[in-house]
Structure formats: structure tokens, C-alpha cells
Enzyme design. Structure first.
Site, PDB file in Angstrom:
ATOM      1  N   LEU A  42       0.734  -1.264   0.080  1.00 23.33           N
ATOM      2  CA  LEU A  42      -0.117  -0.059  -0.036  1.00 23.33           C
ATOM      3  C   LEU A  42       0.930   1.251   0.026  1.00 23.33           C
ATOM      4  O   LEU A  42       2.038   1.241   0.498  1.00 23.33           O
ATOM      5  CB  LEU A  42      -0.872   0.058   1.221  1.00 23.33           C
ATOM      6  CG  LEU A  42      -2.046  -1.053   1.091  1.00 23.33           C
ATOM      7  CD1 LEU A  42      -2.571  -1.040   2.750  1.00 23.33           C
ATOM      8  CD2 LEU A  42      -3.170  -0.348   0.259  1.00 23.33           C
ATOM      9  N   ASP A  43       0.395   2.270  -0.692  1.00 25.95           N
ATOM     10  CA  ASP A  43       1.026   3.434  -0.540  1.00 25.95           C
ATOM     11  C   ASP A  43       1.215   4.027   0.693  1.00 25.95           C
ATOM     12  O   ASP A  43       0.609   3.819   1.800  1.00 25.95           O
ATOM     13  CB  ASP A  43       0.398   4.511  -1.608  1.00 25.95           C
ATOM     14  CG  ASP A  43       0.540   4.265  -3.156  1.00 25.95           C
ATOM     15  OD1 ASP A  43       1.589   3.625  -3.353  1.00 25.95           O
ATOM     16  OD2 ASP A  43      -0.068   4.853  -3.820  1.00 25.95           O
ATOM     17  N   ARG A  44       2.341   4.979   0.978  1.00 33.38           N
ATOM     18  CA  ARG A  44       2.655   5.533   2.279  1.00 33.38           C
ATOM     19  C   ARG A  44       1.398   6.132   3.091  1.00 33.38           C
ATOM     20  O   ARG A  44       0.975   5.737   4.287  1.00 33.38           O
ATOM     21  CB  ARG A  44       3.571   6.258   2.468  1.00 33.38           C
ATOM     22  CG  ARG A  44       4.114   7.011   3.844  1.00 33.38           C
ATOM     23  CD  ARG A  44       4.904   8.294   3.805  1.00 33.38           C
ATOM     24  NE  ARG A  44       6.156   7.797   3.239  1.00 33.38           N
ATOM     25  CZ  ARG A  44       7.438   7.604   4.005  1.00 33.38           C
ATOM     26  NH1 ARG A  44       7.085   7.494   5.526  1.00 33.38           N
ATOM     27  NH2 ARG A  44       8.365   6.857   3.615  1.00 33.38           N
TER      28      ARG A  44
END
Length: 309
Positions: A42-44
């Protein structure tokens, strides 16, 4: 003699503000694990479900990478970054002017119709600001350095868009997509189509395949007791072996009789306890002269002692 680590699947809730790699490292420390994999980052800025295979179960990571995903997203109108999320370089921030325009031009009926059309998409270009590697460098770094980057197009499927709501800052929705679909790129493409700055303000992964957020724990709650076994998460047909057959399997030999019927992901050879996986086997791609092929043999070093006589 048991293995000096635990194997299982950990279902954990990733908070926003840390990378998936950070979460994996923290999990290793908390659980005292040597090997922890992931089944799709998942993106930050994003949050939600991560399935982390631990110990021997890292062998199954690839199976989960291909599963479809579902998300809850919140879109901010009048705000746009180069990455389509809160952590990108701001390109437009004019919410005061664009939000009234959006409310006027996109009543609920039109918004439902526009987002409903997303299910017709069959391909997507990856966002320029992404962690994809080009020549060994992150694509996002190349773009921000001013280097030309070719946007690669790949097939996707959008199965459903639902629960579409107007919000104080724009709109929200839930979306069910194939693996590898970028939700923030969907939002960036809508921004270009509508001529209105848009960016994701929040993104929550709510499911991976058939697994959802039910029973998922946060980092401060997890322990080795939360590891789920293969019977619960990734069950396959089994072939239980006796001690002689066990020795054969551990040393890479084959057993020929009482083999399970073929299924897509193969079958397991399990110890007499019917819990311990000795090998993960497959019929697909095997040579004609062997009954199956080994995808993974889970060799226990203590077996050297067991069969030393």
C-alpha cells in the site's frame, strides 16, 4: 525439535504514514520473525488490510498478489498533486473556487453515472509517480528529475463502483478492482477528463480476495498467537505421509499413490499430524516421468537427525 520460528499468515491493519516495508520490518521485530513477506503493498498515505505470510508461508506470497482488491476512497475537489495523493508535489490548490463549480456541475445523478462508467475500463497506464523501477531507479525519481518516462499500459478490470457519496470536501466511493489497479490514477484520469483538480485524500484497502478487515489487528495488538494457519487461509487437498514417505519427500523423492485430484493451486504433502506442511506440490508443468512437481519443500533441519541412522 521444532523450528526456531513460527509460520502462518498475519492479517494486520496498516496505518497511514508508514510504508508497507516499514510495517514488515516492525512485524519482524515484534514477532521475532526472520522471514516476513507481503502480498501487495500500500502507498504510504494509504491504510487498511495487509496479509503478511511469515516463516515458511512466505512461499505462498505470489498466490495472494494476484487476488482482486476492494477499497474505500475519499476524493478532495480543487486540490491536485503530481501523484494524485496527499504526499505528492502540489500542482493546484484552489478548493474555494473549484468545489462550488463541482457541486453545480456534478449533482449526485451525474456523479453516479460518471463513476459507473469506470467498469467499462479494460486497461490503465500506471501513474508516472510510482515505485515502479526503470533501469534500476524509481520511476517517480526519474519523473521529478525531468527524465522522460514511458507510461506503460496494462490490462485491468473494475468490477464494481458503489456507495458513492457527496462529501464536505468532494466525494467518496467504494471500488472493487483487479490486482495491479491504481486507484489514484483513476482519480487523476477523472481530473483530466472533467477539467477539475482532484486528488485522493484517503484510501483504505478493505479486502484482498475473499479476506476482509474482520478480525484484523493493528501493530500494537499483534502477537504470534494471531498467525493463521494454512487450513484457515490457504487450504488445498492433502496427502498424509508415513515416516518412510516423509523421508522420501524431504530428500526430494516422490510418492506415487493416493495423490489428490488436481486443483488449480496443487496440493500439500503433510506430516502425520495433518498440520505440518512438508511440501507444496503441483501437477501443472511437470515432466511426464514424474507424478508431480515440487513448488516448495519445507525442509526441517532437524530431519537430518531424525533420519541419520
Amino acid at each position: 525439535m521444532s523450528k526456531p520460528y513460527h509460520s502462518g499468515f498475519l492479517f494486520v491493519y496498516k496505518p497511514p504514514g508508514i510504508t508497507s516495508s516499514d510495517l514488515v520490518l516492525k512485524t519482524k521485530r515484534i514477532l521475532g520473525q526472520k522471514s516476513v513477506g507481503h502480498t501487495g503493498t500500500l502507498d504510504r498515505f494509504a491504510e487498511g488490510l495487509l496479509i503478511l505470510p511469515c516463516g515458511d508461508y512466505t512461499a505462498f506470497s505470489q498466490v495472494f498478489l494476484g487476488k482482486d482488491k476492494s477499497y474505500y476512497g475519499e476524493v478532495v475537489v480543487g486540490f491536485k498533486t503530481d501523484s494524485g495523493d496527499p504526499e505528492g508535489v502540489v500542482e493546484v490548490d484552489d478548493r474555494e473556487n473549484f468545489l462550488p463549480r463541482f457541486v453545480s456541475e456534478f449533482p449526485k445523478e451525474r456523479l453516479l453515472a460518471e463513476l459507473g462508467q469506470l467498469t467499462q475500463l479494460t486497461s490503465q497506464k500506471a501513474p508516472k509517480i510510482s515505485a515502479l523501477k526503470v533501469g534500476g531507479k524509481r520511476q517517480s525519481d526519474l519523473v521529478r528529475e525531468g527524465s522522460p518516462v514511458e507510461e506503460k499500459e496494462r490490462p485491468i478490470s473494475i468490477y464494481k463502483v458503489e456507495d458513492i457519496q457527496l462529501t464536505e470536501f468532494g466525494f467518496s466511493f467504494r471500488i472493487h478492482v483487479s490486482s495491479g489497479t491504481y486507484i489514484r490514477k483513476i482519480v487523476l484520469d477523472l481530473s483530466e477528463k472533467w477539467g477539475i483538480p482532484l486528488s485522493l485524500g484517503k484510501l483504505v484497502r478493505e479486502s484482498i480476495g475473499e479476506y476482509d478487515l474482520n478480525g484484523v489487528k493493528t501493530l500494537d495488538q499483534i502477537s504470534n498467537q494471531d498467525l493463521r494457519n494454512w487450513k484457515e487461509v490457504f487450504p488445498l487437498p492433502t496427502r498424509v505421509v508415513d515416516e518412510v514417505e516423509k523421508k522420501t519427500v524431504i530428500h526430494g523423492g516422490y510418492i506415487w499413490d493416493k495423490l489428490p485430484k488436481p486443483v488449480e493451486n496443487g496440493f500439500y504433502v503433510v506430516d502425520a499430524d495433518e498440520k505440518t506442511i512438508l511440501a507444496w506440490c503441483d501437477y501443472e508443468g511437470k515432466p511426464d516421468h514424474i507424478p508431480y512437481r515440487y513448488r516448495k519443500v519445507f525442509f526441517d533441519p532437524s530431519a537430518k537427525i531424525m533420519f541419520s541412522k
